[in-house]
Design a protein around this motif. Structure first.
Motif, PDB file in Angstrom:
ATOM      1  N   ALA A   1       0.843  -1.198   0.000  1.00 41.14           N
ATOM      2  CA  ALA A   1       0.000   0.000   0.000  1.00 41.14           C
ATOM      3  C   ALA A   1       0.878   1.248   0.000  1.00 41.14           C
ATOM      4  O   ALA A   1       0.644   2.203  -0.752  1.00 41.14           O
ATOM      5  CB  ALA A   1      -0.919   0.006   1.211  1.00 41.14           C
ATOM      6  N   LEU A   2       1.917   1.220   0.818  1.00 43.27           N
ATOM      7  CA  LEU A   2       2.844   2.350   0.886  1.00 43.27           C
ATOM      8  C   LEU A   2       3.473   2.582  -0.479  1.00 43.27           C
ATOM      9  O   LEU A   2       3.560   3.716  -0.967  1.00 43.27           O
ATOM     10  CB  LEU A   2       3.918   2.060   1.940  1.00 43.27           C
ATOM     11  N   LEU A   3       3.873   1.498  -1.107  1.00 51.43           N
ATOM     12  CA  LEU A   3       4.489   1.617  -2.424  1.00 51.43           C
ATOM     13  C   LEU A   3       3.518   2.241  -3.420  1.00 51.43           C
ATOM     14  O   LEU A   3       3.889   3.120  -4.201  1.00 51.43           O
ATOM     15  CB  LEU A   3       4.933   0.230  -2.918  1.00 51.43           C
ATOM     16  N   SER A   4       2.272   1.801  -3.366  1.00 54.32           N
ATOM     17  CA  SER A   4       1.312   2.315  -4.346  1.00 54.32           C
ATOM     18  C   SER A   4       1.081   3.807  -4.142  1.00 54.32           C
ATOM     19  O   SER A   4       0.967   4.560  -5.106  1.00 54.32           O
ATOM     20  CB  SER A   4       0.001   1.540  -4.277  1.00 54.32           C
ATOM     21  N   VAL A   5       1.055   4.242  -2.887  1.00 59.78           N
ATOM     22  CA  VAL A   5       0.894   5.677  -2.623  1.00 59.78           C
ATOM     23  C   VAL A   5       2.075   6.446  -3.186  1.00 59.78           C
ATOM     24  O   VAL A   5       1.922   7.454  -3.890  1.00 59.78           O
ATOM     25  CB  VAL A   5       0.777   5.932  -1.105  1.00 59.78           C
ATOM     26  N   LEU A   6       3.252   5.930  -2.908  1.00 66.02           N
ATOM     27  CA  LEU A   6       4.484   6.592  -3.351  1.00 66.02           C
ATOM     28  C   LEU A   6       4.499   6.731  -4.870  1.00 66.02           C
ATOM     29  O   LEU A   6       4.705   7.818  -5.423  1.00 66.02           O
ATOM     30  CB  LEU A   6       5.673   5.757  -2.872  1.00 66.02           C
ATOM     31  N   VAL A   7       4.236   5.621  -5.530  1.00 61.11           N
ATOM     32  CA  VAL A   7       4.321   5.587  -6.985  1.00 61.11           C
ATOM     33  C   VAL A   7       3.256   6.478  -7.608  1.00 61.11           C
ATOM     34  O   VAL A   7       3.516   7.209  -8.569  1.00 61.11           O
ATOM     35  CB  VAL A   7       4.172   4.131  -7.454  1.00 61.11           C
TER      36      VAL A   7
ATOM     37  N   ALA B   1      -2.171  -0.828 -12.318  1.00 59.45           N
ATOM     38  CA  ALA B   1      -2.279  -2.235 -11.935  1.00 59.45           C
ATOM     39  C   ALA B   1      -1.956  -2.416 -10.461  1.00 59.45           C
ATOM     40  O   ALA B   1      -2.650  -3.139  -9.735  1.00 59.45           O
ATOM     41  CB  ALA B   1      -1.343  -3.069 -12.792  1.00 59.45           C
ATOM     42  N   LEU B   2      -0.928  -1.719 -10.011  1.00 56.78           N
ATOM     43  CA  LEU B   2      -0.533  -1.826  -8.607  1.00 56.78           C
ATOM     44  C   LEU B   2      -1.664  -1.346  -7.701  1.00 56.78           C
ATOM     45  O   LEU B   2      -2.016  -2.007  -6.714  1.00 56.78           O
ATOM     46  CB  LEU B   2       0.735  -1.001  -8.375  1.00 56.78           C
ATOM     47  N   THR B   3      -2.226  -0.182  -8.063  1.00 60.33           N
ATOM     48  CA  THR B   3      -3.312   0.369  -7.257  1.00 60.33           C
ATOM     49  C   THR B   3      -4.482  -0.608  -7.204  1.00 60.33           C
ATOM     50  O   THR B   3      -5.050  -0.853  -6.140  1.00 60.33           O
ATOM     51  CB  THR B   3      -3.784   1.699  -7.856  1.00 60.33           C
ATOM     52  N   ASP B   4      -4.818  -1.161  -8.358  1.00 62.96           N
ATOM     53  CA  ASP B   4      -5.938  -2.108  -8.399  1.00 62.96           C
ATOM     54  C   ASP B   4      -5.672  -3.309  -7.508  1.00 62.96           C
ATOM     55  O   ASP B   4      -6.545  -3.781  -6.789  1.00 62.96           O
ATOM     56  CB  ASP B   4      -6.169  -2.584  -9.841  1.00 62.96           C
ATOM     57  N   GLN B   5      -4.426  -3.788  -7.590  1.00 67.21           N
ATOM     58  CA  GLN B   5      -4.063  -4.957  -6.806  1.00 67.21           C
ATOM     59  C   GLN B   5      -4.197  -4.670  -5.311  1.00 67.21           C
ATOM     60  O   GLN B   5      -4.762  -5.469  -4.561  1.00 67.21           O
ATOM     61  CB  GLN B   5      -2.622  -5.353  -7.152  1.00 67.21           C
ATOM     62  N   VAL B   6      -3.670  -3.512  -4.933  1.00 71.23           N
ATOM     63  CA  VAL B   6      -3.759  -3.129  -3.518  1.00 71.23           C
ATOM     64  C   VAL B   6      -5.216  -3.035  -3.101  1.00 71.23           C
ATOM     65  O   VAL B   6      -5.610  -3.515  -2.044  1.00 71.23           O
ATOM     66  CB  VAL B   6      -3.046  -1.775  -3.280  1.00 71.23           C
ATOM     67  N   ALA B   7      -6.022  -2.443  -3.987  1.00 73.00           N
ATOM     68  CA  ALA B   7      -7.433  -2.284  -3.656  1.00 73.00           C
ATOM     69  C   ALA B   7      -8.091  -3.645  -3.490  1.00 73.00           C
ATOM     70  O   ALA B   7      -8.888  -3.848  -2.580  1.00 73.00           O
ATOM     71  CB  ALA B   7      -8.138  -1.481  -4.745  1.00 73.00           C
ATOM     72  N   ARG B   8      -7.730  -4.601  -4.362  1.00 71.72           N
ATOM     73  CA  ARG B   8      -8.390  -5.894  -4.318  1.00 71.72           C
ATOM     74  C   ARG B   8      -8.009  -6.692  -3.070  1.00 71.72           C
ATOM     75  O   ARG B   8      -8.870  -7.182  -2.344  1.00 71.72           O
ATOM     76  CB  ARG B   8      -8.058  -6.679  -5.580  1.00 71.72           C
ATOM     77  N   ILE B   9      -6.686  -6.778  -2.873  1.00 71.50           N
ATOM     78  CA  ILE B   9      -6.246  -7.536  -1.693  1.00 71.50           C
ATOM     79  C   ILE B   9      -6.657  -6.815  -0.426  1.00 71.50           C
ATOM     80  O   ILE B   9      -7.136  -7.411   0.533  1.00 71.50           O
ATOM     81  CB  ILE B   9      -4.726  -7.736  -1.720  1.00 71.50           C
TER      82      ILE B   9
END
Lengths: 502, 380, 372
Positions: free
Chosen positions: C103-109, C332-340
Motif C-alpha cells: 500500500a505504501l508503495l502504491s501511494v508513493l508511486v 495495476a498496482l493500485t488495483d491490486q492493492v485495492a483488491r487484496i
C-alpha cells in the motif's frame, strides 16, 4: 606535639604562622603582580598584617573603617576583638589558603594578627559597573525601559524588586573549574515545575568546563540539541520579560558579568512574542503577534517562491505580472537562483556591516546599501527590480522577530530554501517546509516539546502562544509545562455575561 | 560519523545529478494567443502570439506561424523560426478559423484537455474568416500593441459586462460533452481595421452550424445565468404610449417605434418541462430593470404607465425569444440546454446525441417573461 | 512474543489524535482519483454509494474495537498469535505487514506519477522518491509521537485547500444529478466498493491502539475521523459530478486535481500546481504512518530493530519506484492493492471477531474449571 597533631587534623589550615611567612606565601602566589598591598603594622607588640588587592577593594572603606580603627584604638588585638571592635560587617574568618586567595581576588581585605588561628576578612568589594540603561537589542515602545547590566548584584536587585515574594528562589551555583563564575538559578518555588528545576540544576552542576564566557555561551552548553539551528532557550536583556516569565513558572538563569538572562523552557512561539504584546490591549497584541507569524512565513517563503516561479513555474504567474517580471528578468545574465543568492548575500553583508560599525556609521551604511547599491545593482543589470522588492520584504519581515537569535535563524533558513526552490521548484519548497516541521517537532527545550502548545495540543494554552486573550480569560498558567499551581486567579466574575439592563 | 558522511555524500550526488531542466522565463516564448486554421491540404496552420522578454526591445509580443499535421507539430515547426522556446502554459485565448470550426473542433480540444500545463480558464473564439487574419490585423498599425492581450481583454470585459456568456475552455468542453446542450463561441471579425466581437457562433456538437446576433446572445446569456448588471435595449411600438406623451410631437409621428435602454439589475430564468410526451417546456424569465434612457418624452410618473411599459417589454422579449428559438431549431443546435432538462425527465436518464437531434426541432417552449421596473432614474 | 504490549508512559498518545490519524491516512492519493472510480459505477447517485461505504466503514471500525477490547492492551499482531498460535499468527502478521508495504508503495508511486504529469515531466521517479523517502525516514526516526505531530500539524496546513473549491462549486450544473435514485442496488454497492482504496488505511488502528492513553474515549474520534474523510470524499465527488459532464468525468484520471485548474487568484494564476505540491504533505502523512506501522510491526514480530527496517524498506521502495514508470503499472498496482486490501481490511475483521470471542470464552471456561 599537640600543635602538630592539631595541624594534622586540620591539614588545610596554614595558620598559625609568622607574618613574614604569610607574606612570603601570599607574595609567591602573586608573583610579578604588583597589585597586592601587604601592610604590616605593629600595635602593642603584636604584628598585624592587612592585605588586599588595591583596585578590587574600595580604598575609602579600607582606610576609614578598617585601618583607622585598627591603628587608632589602643588595644591588644586578637581575632575575636577585631571582629567585635571594627565597625564593619560582615567579618569572616578564613584559614585555608585557597579561600584566602579566592576571596582576595574578588576584593576582600584581610587582617591577620600574628600567631592567630585564622585570618579575618571583610568584603570591601569594589566592582566597576555600568549604570542600568535602556535596552539596546530588544527595544520596546511600551513598558519598562531598563535592561540588565553586567553586574549580577544589580540584576538580582532588579529582579527582586520586580518579584517581591519569598517564593522566589535564587540558587547560587558556581560554574567553571579554572575561573569559576557565579550563576543564579531563579524560579518560583511554589509554581515552577519540579522536574524543570531539577533538570536545569543538574545540567548546570554537571557542567565540566574551565570557564563560561557569557550567558549566551552557557545556554549553548546546556541546551538539548546543539546540532539544530533553532535557539532553544530565550536569552533576554529585559528584566520585565525575565520576571514575567519566571513569575509564570518557568526558570531563569542569570550569569555574573553577563547582561542577558536565560529563560527555559522556551517554545518556538515564545521567540515570536514580545513583552509589548502584553502591554498592548489584547486585540492589538494579538494582531501584532499574528503579524509576526505571517512575517516569519513570508520571510522564509517569498524569495524561494520567486526563484521557483521564475525558474520552473511560469504558469503560476498572473499575466500582468508576467510581463513586468519577464522584462525585469530579461536583463539579468544569471539564472534566478544565482541572482537571488547574490542579492540575499548583499543584504546579509549590509546587515552585518551595519551591526559591526559604530552606530553613526552604521546608519549611513543602511542608506548607502539600500538606496545607492540597490539602484546601481538594478541599473547594472545584475538583478531584476522585482527581486529587490522581494528580498527587501523578506529581510524586513525577518527583522520583526523580537529575538535577535530567532531573526538570524529565519534568515539563515532562507538559503537552503532558495537552493531547494532552485533545484526542485515548488516541490522543493514544500520539501523544505515539511523538513522544517519535522525538525521542529523533534526539538526539545529543557525536555519540553518545542512546538507546545500546538503539539502536543493544549487548547487552553493557545491564548498564550498564538494570540492573546483579554486578561480576565488568562486565569491559567501555561498548562503544557505543568506548573505546580495552574491557576493564576479565580475565574473572575467579570467573565460572567450580564443581561441587558441588569 | 561515517554514516552521516556517507549520507551527505549520497545526498549531494542525488542533488547534483537530480536537477530538473530549468525553464527561466526570459528564455521562453510564452504563447499568449493561438490561432488555428486548417489549410487546404488538411494541414494545420497555427498562428502564435507569444511574449518574449528582451531588454532592448520594447515590443514584447511577437507573432509567428507554423504548419504541421497536429497542433503540437505545428508549434514545433514554428519554433524553428524563433530563438525562444515556445511554451503553452499561459495560453489565454485560442482562435479557430471559420472553416476549421465548421469541420469540427474535437481534434484540437483533445490536446488542450490532455496537456496538464494548459489552463482551463482560457477563452475559445471563432474568427469570421481565419484566425491568422484576426491576429495579424493590427500588425501594421501601432507597433506597441499586444494583440493577444487586447483580444483577451476584449472578451473578458464583455463577459464581465454580461453581454456575452462565459466561453472558457472548461465551459465549452462541459457543454460539448453534455448531450443535451450545444456549445457556442463568440465570433471575432475585423471592423474598422480592428478586431471586434460581432456575433455568436452556434455549434452542433463540435461543428459550427450558424450564428446569432449579439442582441440574441444577450437573451441566451440571460437564459443561462443569473444577471447582475447588464444593459438591455428594446424597441417598443409608439402607439400605446401616445396618450402619455408629455408634449406632442410637432412633426407628427414620424416613427412607429421608439427605443428604451434599461439596466437589468437582477435577471434570472427557470425552466421546467411541463409535458414530457409532447416535449413542452415552460421558461420563466424574471427581470428587475431600471430605466436608463427613453427616446421619447413620456411621463412615467403614472403607475399605469409603468405597468404598460412592463407589459410591452414583456411582449417584446417573449417575441425575441420565440424568434431565437425557431432560428436555433432550424440550425438544430440547442445552446439553451433544453436537452439536459429533457434527459432528467427520462426514466433511463440517458440521452443520445441523435435522439435529441431528432427531437429538438419539435420542442415547444412557452416563454413567460415577467418584468418589473424598479427605478426610472431621477427624472419622472 | 507477548500478546499484550506495555507502552512507556512518555510515548503514549491522547485519544483525540486518532481523529487526525484516521483522516490523514484515509485522505491521500486515493482521493485524487476517487470521483472517477465511484462515478463509473454508480453514476449520478455516487453520493449514495459513499454514504453506504461510510456506514460499512463504521461497522468495520466497530468490529475492530470489539476485537481490541477483548484484550488488555494488544495489537493485531499479538491477537493473531493468540488466536491462531505462534506460527500461523506470525505468518498472518507478516502478510499484514506486506500488505501495508505494498500500500505504501502504491501511494508513493501514484504521487510520483502525479508530479510527473502535472509539474515536472522530466524529473526522474528516483529523485522524487528519494525526496519523499528521506522525509519519511527523518520523520519516523523521531518515533510515533513525532509522526503523530506531523499528522496533526499537516492536517491544519492542508485543509484550507477545501475552501478553494468554491470556484468549481459556482460552476456546478445541477442537472447532472438528475434523475436521482437511478442506480440499482448492485451499482450502488459497486460504487461503494470503488471507494475501498480511498478509505483504506484505517487498519492502522489495529497497530496504534495500545498506544492510546485514554482508551475509553478512543471510539468517538475514530468514528468522527471516518465521517470526516467520507465527508471530504463526498464533497469532492459531488463537486466533480456537478462540474464535469458525465462523459468527461468517466475519462478523467485525476478529477479532483482538475477541479483546481480553474481556481485563480490575482497573485496566483494556476492553483493546480500549488495543489500538487501541497498534496505532498498530505501524502507524506499517509506514508509516514504506514512506514511506522511497518517498522513497529516487524519489531513486534521478529524483534528487528526499527531503524534497520526503516532504512532497508526505504531502500527497497526507492529501487522499486525507480522501475515502475509505466502508467499501466501504477494503475495495476493500485488495483491490486485495492483488491487484496478489500479482503484484509474490510472483510477480515468480521472473520476474526468470532474467533477472538470463542477463544475468550474457552479461556474463561478453563479458568473457571481450574478455579473449582
Amino acid at each position: 606535639m599537640r600543635r602538630n597533631r592539631n595541624r594534622k587534623t586540620n591539614t588545610d589550615s596554614i595558620f598559625p604562622l609568622k607574618i613574614d611567612e604569610l607574606k612570603k606565601i601570599i607574595k609567591d602566589k602573586f608573583e610579578k603582580n604588583p597589585d597586592l598591598t601587604f601592610n604590616t603594622y605593629e600595635q602593642n607588640n603584636k604584628k598585624i598584617a592587612v592585605f588586599f588587592i588595591s583596585y578590587q577593594t574600595d580604598p575609602d572603606k579600607v582606610e576609614n573603617f578598617l585601618l583607622e580603627p585598627l591603628l587608632k584604638i589602643d588595644k591588644e588585638w586578637t581575632g575575636p576583638t577585631i571582629k567585635n571592635e571594627i565597625p564593619l560587617s560582615p567579618a569572616a574568618t578564613a584559614n585555608k589558603l585557597e579561600d584566602i586567595l579566592r576571596n582576595l581576588i574578588i576584593g576582600e581585605a584581610f587582617v591577620y594578627v600574628e600567631d592567630e588561628d585564622a585570618a579575618i576578612s571583610y568584603a570591601l568589594i569594589h566592582k566597576e559597573k555600568r549604570q542600568v540603561s535602556k535596552p539596546e537589542n530588544e527595544t520596546v515602545v511600551l513598558g519598562p525601559q531598563i535592561a540588565f547590566t553586567e553586574s549580577l548584584i544589580t540584576n538580582l536587585n532588579v529582579v527582586r524588586w520586580s518579584l517581591r515574594s519569598t517564593d522566589l528562589v535564587l540558587e547560587k551555583i558556581l560554574i567553571g573549574k579554572r575561573a569559576p563564575r557565579e550563576v543564579r538559578l531563579i524560579y518560583m518555588k511554589s509554581i515552577a515545575n519540579e522536574t524543570h528545576v531539577n533538570t536545569m540544576r543538574q545540567r548546570l552542576q554537571d557542567l565540566d568546563v574551565d570557564e563560561i564566557e557569557d550567558s549566551n555561551v552557557l545556554s549553548q552548553y546546556i541546551e538539548d540539541s546543539s546540532s539544530t539551528i533553532f535557539p532553544q532557550f530565550y536569552t533576554t536583556e529585559l528584566p520585565d520579560r525575565f520576571c514575567y516569565t519566571v513569575g509564570k513558572g518557568r526558570i531563569g538563569v542569570l550569569v555574573e558579568n553577563s547582561p542577558t538572562g536565560i529563560l527555559a523552557p522556551s517554545t518556538l512561539f515564545s521567540f515570536l512574542e514580545s513583552t509589548e504584546d502584553l502591554y498592548m490591549r489584547w486585540n492589538m497584541g494579538s494582531f501584532l503577534r499574528i503579524l509576526r507569524f505571517v512575517a516569519m512565513f513570508i520571510s522564509v517563503i517569498l524569495t524561494p517562491l520567486y526563484v521557483a516561479a521564475v525558474t520552473y513555474h511560469y504558469e503560476l504567474i498572473p499575466p500582468r505580472e508576467l510581463i513586468t517580471l519577464g522584462q525585469s528578468r530579461a536583463v539579468v545574465p544569471f539564472p534566478p537562483i544565482i541572482e537571488a543568492l547574490i542579492l540575499e548575500f548583499l543584504i546579509e553583508l549590509l546587515r552585518e556591516a551595519g551591526a559591526r560599525l559604530p552606530t553613526k556609521v552604521g546608519q549611513t551604511i543602511g542608506i548607502v546599501g539600500g538606496v545607492i547599491i540597490g539602484q546601481a545593482v538594478v541599473q547594472a543589470g545584475l538583478t531584476s527590480s522585482i527581486l529587490i522588492i522581494v528580498i527587501a520584504m523578506s529581510a524586513l519581515a525577518s527583522f520583526t522577530a523580537p529575538s535577535y537569535l530567532m531573526g538570524t535563524t529565519i534568515r539563515v533558513i532562507r538559503f537552503p530554501m532558495i537552493f531547494l526552490a532552485g533545484m526542485f521548484g515548488l516541490i522543493g519548497i514544500i520539501y523544505g517546509i515539511c523538513f522544517l516541521i519535522i525538525h521542529l517537532l523533534k526539538i526539545k527545550s529543557l525536555g519540553e516539546p518545542y512546538l507546545a502548545p500546538v503539539y502536543p495540543f493544549r487548547w487552553a494554552d493557545l491564548n498564550k502562544a498564538l494570540y492573546r486573550a483579554p486578561y480576565a480569560y488568562q486565569y491559567k498558567r501555561f498548562l503544557s509545562f505543568r506548573p505546580k499551581d495552574l491557576l493564576r486567579f479565580k475565574k473572575r466574575e467579570a467573565i460572567k455575561k450580564h443581561d441587558i439592563d441588569e | 560519523m561515517k554514516n552521516t558522511l556517507l549520507g551527505m555524500l549520497v545526498l549531494l550526488m542525488v542533488l547534483l545529478t537530480g536537477c530538473v531542466q530549468p525553464k527561466p522565463i526570459e528564455e521562453l516564448g510564452i504563447i499568449n494567443t493561438r490561432g488555428v486554421d486548417i489549410m487546404e491540404n488538411d494541414k494545420i496552420e497555427t498562428t502564435l502570439v507569444f511574449l518574449k522578454f528582451n531588454s532592448r526591445d520594447q515590443n514584447i509580443s511577437k507573432t509567428i506561424t507554423g504548419v504541421g499535421n497536429t497542433i503540437k507539430n505545428a508549434r514545433n515547426k514554428a519554433n524553428f523560426k524563433s530563438n525562444f522556446q515556445l511554451t503553452p502554459g499561459q495560453i489565454r485565448l485560442e482562435i479557430y478559423g471559420k472553416t476549421t470550426a465548421e469541420k469540427g473542433l474535437l481534434r484540437y480540444l483533445d490536446t488542450l484537455i490532455r496537456d496538464a500545463r494548459v489552463s482551463d480558464t482560457m477563452y475559445l473564439t471563432v474568427s469570421a474568416t481565419t484566425a491568422n487574419e484576426i491576429i495579424t490585423s493590427t500588425q501594421n498599425q501601432e507597433s506597441g500593441m499586444n494583440i493577444g492581450k487586447f483580444l483577451h481583454d476584449l472578451i473578458e470585459r464583455n463577459i464581465k459586462d454580461d453581454t456575452i456568456p462565459r466561453v472558457t475552455l472548461q465551459d465549452f468542453v462541459h457543454m460539448f460533452y453534455d448531450k443535451g446542450q450545444d456549445p457556442y463561441l463568440p465570433i471575432l471579425s475585423i471592423k474598422d481595421d480592428a478586431p471586434a466581437i460581432t456575433a455568436m457562433a452556434i455549434f452542433q456538437g463540435d461543428k459550427l452550424v450558424g450564428q446569432i446576433s449579439l442582441d440574441e446572445t444577450l437573451l441566451l446569456n440571460l437564459y443561462n445565468k443569473t444577471f447582475n448588471v447588464a444593459p438591455l435595449e428594446i424597441s417598443l411600438p409608439q402607439k400605446p404610449f401616445d396618450k402619455f406623451q408629455r408634449k406632442s410631437n410637432q412633426d407628427g409621428h414620424a416613427e412607429d417605434n421608439f427605443y428604451i435602454v434599461m439596466t437589468v439589475i437582477n435577471g434570472e430564468s427557470k425552466t421546467k418541462m411541463v409535458d414530457v410526451q409532447n416535449l413542452k417546456f415552460q421558461t420563466n424569465i424574471n427581470l428587475d430593470v431600471s430605466l436608463l434612457e427613453l427616446t421619447e418624452d413620456i411621463n412615467i410618473k403614472n403607475p399605469k404607465v409603468i405597468k404598460l411599459f412592463e407589459k410591452e417589454i414583456e411582449k417584446d422579449i417573449k417575441q425575441q425569444y420565440e424568434k431565437l428559438l425557431s432560428k436555433l431549431q432550424e440550425m438544430n443546435a440547442d445552446p439553451f440546454g433544453y436537452g439536459n432538462i429533457y434527459r432528467t425527465k427520462k426514466p433511463s436518464g440517458n440521452l443520445t446525441d441523435s435522439d435529441w437531434r431528432d427531437k429538438f426541432p419539435t420542442i415547444k417552449v412557452d416563454f413567460k417573461v415577467n418584468v418589473r421596473i424598479l427605478h426610472h432614474g431621477t427624472t419622472p | 512474543m507477548d500478546v499484550n504490549v506495555t507502552i512507556k508512559e512518555n510515548i503514549r498518545i491522547r485519544a483525540f489524535y486518532l481523529f487526525f490519524i484516521i483522516v490523514s491516512i484515509q485522505i491521500g492519493v486515493g482521493l485524487l482519483g476517487a470521483p472517477m472510480y465511484i462515478f463509473t459505477e454508480a453514476r449520478q447517485d455516487s453520493w449514495i454509494s459513499i454514504i453506504i461505504a461510510l456506514v460499512y466503514l463504521l461497522l468495520v471500525l466497530f468490529v475492530m474495537f470489539r476485537i481490541l477490547n477483548q484484550y488488555e492492551n494488544a495489537d493485531i499482531l499479538g491477537i493473531q498469535v493468540d488466536v491462531f498460535g505462534k506460527w500461523i499468527g506470525k505468518a498472518l502478521g507478516t502478510l499484514y505487514i506486506v500488505h501495508i508495504t505494498i500500500a505504501l508503495l502504491s501511494v508513493l508511486v501514484t504521487y510520483i506519477e502525479v508530479v510527473q504529469i502535472f509539474i515536472f515531466p522530466e524529473l526522474s521517479s528516483l529523485i522524487i522518491g528519494f525526496l519523499l523517502l528521506s522525509l519519511i525516514i527523518y520523520g519516523v526516526l523521531g518515533g510515533i509521537r513525532v509522526v503523530i505531530g506531523i499528522v496533526f500539524i499537516i492536517f491544519f496546513l492542508t485543509h484550507w485547500l477545501l475552501f478553494l473549491l468554491y470556484e468549481p462549486v459556482m460552476r456546478m450544473d445541477m442537472t447532472h444529478f438528475q434523475p436521482m435514485f437511478h442506480a440499482s442496488i448492485i451499482e450502488l454497492f459497486k460504487g461503494a466498493k470503488a471507494t475501498s482504496y480511498t478509505f483504506m488505511g484505517f487498519e492502522i488502528l489495529f497497530f496504534l491502539y495500545p498506544f492510546i492513553q485514554n482508551k475509553g474515549k478512543a471510539k468517538f474520534p475514530v468514528y468522527l475521523g471516518a465521517c470526516w474523510s467520507a465527508g471530504i470524499v463526498l464533497i469532492n465527488t459531488v463537486i466533480a459530478i456537478g462540474y464535469f459532464s458525465p462523459h468527461q468525468l468517466e475519462h478523467l484520471e485525476w478529477s479532483v486535481l482538475s477541479l483546481y485548474k480553474i481556481v485563480t487568484f490575482p497573485f496566483v494564476e494556476r492553483f493546480d500546481y500549488i495543489f500538487v505540491a501541497v498534496w505532498m504533505m498530505v501524502v507524506l502523512t499517509t506514508m509516514m504512518l504506514l512506514m511506522w506501522a511497518i517498522t513497529y510491526g516487524l519489531k513486534r514480530l521478529y524483534k528487528i530493530p526499527q531503524k534497520t527496517t526503516l532504512y532497508l524498506t526505504s531502500f527497497i521502495l526507492l529501487v522499486i519506484c525507480g522501475f515502475i514508470s509505466y502508467h499501466y503499472l501504477v494503475i495495476a498496482l493500485t488495483d491490486q492493492v485495492a483488491r487484496i486490501g478489500f479482503w484484509i481490511t474490510y472483510v477480515y475483521p468480521f472473520l476474526l471477531l468470532p474467533l477472538v470471542l470463542l477463544k475468550k470464552r474457552f479461556r474463561k471456561n478453563k479458568k473457571g474449571s481450574e478455579g473449582k
